[in-house]
Motif scaffolding. Structure first.
Motif, PDB file in Angstrom:
ATOM      1  N   ARG A  39      37.857 177.536 -25.802  1.00  0.00           N
ATOM      2  CA  ARG A  39      37.966 178.658 -26.917  1.00  0.00           C
ATOM      3  C   ARG A  39      38.396 179.823 -26.358  1.00  0.00           C
ATOM      4  O   ARG A  39      39.002 180.556 -27.071  1.00  0.00           O
ATOM      5  CB  ARG A  39      36.370 178.545 -27.368  1.00  0.00           C
ATOM      6  N   TYR A  40      38.034 180.091 -25.230  1.00  0.00           N
ATOM      7  CA  TYR A  40      38.533 181.518 -24.675  1.00  0.00           C
ATOM      8  C   TYR A  40      40.067 181.527 -24.639  1.00  0.00           C
ATOM      9  O   TYR A  40      40.933 182.110 -24.842  1.00  0.00           O
ATOM     10  CB  TYR A  40      37.651 181.637 -23.482  1.00  0.00           C
ATOM     11  N   HIS A  43      41.551 181.452 -27.951  1.00  0.00           N
ATOM     12  CA  HIS A  43      41.372 183.080 -28.529  1.00  0.00           C
ATOM     13  C   HIS A  43      42.247 184.032 -27.841  1.00  0.00           C
ATOM     14  O   HIS A  43      43.010 184.784 -28.733  1.00  0.00           O
ATOM     15  CB  HIS A  43      40.045 183.437 -28.406  1.00  0.00           C
ATOM     16  N   GLN A  47      45.489 185.887 -29.741  1.00  0.00           N
ATOM     17  CA  GLN A  47      45.382 187.224 -29.680  1.00  0.00           C
ATOM     18  C   GLN A  47      46.665 187.849 -29.106  1.00  0.00           C
ATOM     19  O   GLN A  47      47.192 189.026 -29.639  1.00  0.00           O
ATOM     20  CB  GLN A  47      44.193 188.001 -28.742  1.00  0.00           C
TER      21      GLN A  47
END
Length: 174
Positions: A39-40, A43, A47
């Protein structure tokens, strides 16, 4: 004898149950860590790709605010006739057209920023309408003069909104 077999089965079962629980806990923790890491990374990647779009949206909205700033708007849009109501309607139509052209940018900025931009647009329109209702305004050129004179005393709504957007963009880098 049955009781001894039961104790033997129990003696072999308890350690395997404990090992099973420890293995389950270990693998569940590992799975959650891997999921969090994925997930990181997603993300972070999203971003990286969305940041230029967000900055471009802020740029477009600052341009919009500069274009509807009365001091620049009234210089850019000259009256076609001396009728103040025609000029008022034309200037307001230009503001609304600029706003509609930038409506999609709201998905890239915060809700507070979009509210401030909408408020700046509405305050600018209200400023134009209020000046048009003044008794001393009898022509389009006089309307321009009154609006620009009023701006000497205070900041335009666009300037306030631009300052807010600049602060929000600055916070993105911290």
């Amino acid at each position: 004898m049955d009781f001894t077999k039961f104790i033997d089965v129990f003696a072999y079962t308890i350690p395997s149950i404990i090992v099973g629980f420890v293995a389950y806990y270990f693998f569940d923790t590992q799975r959650k860590n891997d999921e969090g890491r994925r997930r990181y990374l997603l993300h972070k990647d999203a971003q990286k790709h969305s940041m230029p779009l967000r900055l471009q949206a802020y740029e477009r909205l600052v341009l919009f605010l500069e274009r509807i700033n009365p001091s620049k708007l009234l210089i850019r849009i000259a009256p076609q006739s001396s009728n103040k109501l025609d000029y008022e309607d034309y200037v307001i139509a230009q503001i609304e057209q600029e706003y509609e052209h930038n409506l999609t940018q709201q998905i890239y900025i915060s809700a507070e920023s979009w509210d401030i931009i909408t408020t700046a647009k509405n305050a600018t329109i209200q400023m134009i309408r209020k000046a048009s209702m003044s008794e001393k305004v009898d022509s389009a050129n006089k309307l321009r003069e009154v609006i620009l004179t009023d701006l000497f005393d205070k900041q335009s709504p666009s300037s306030v909104a631009v300052a807010y957007l600049k602060n929000e963009v600055a916070e993105m880098w911290q």
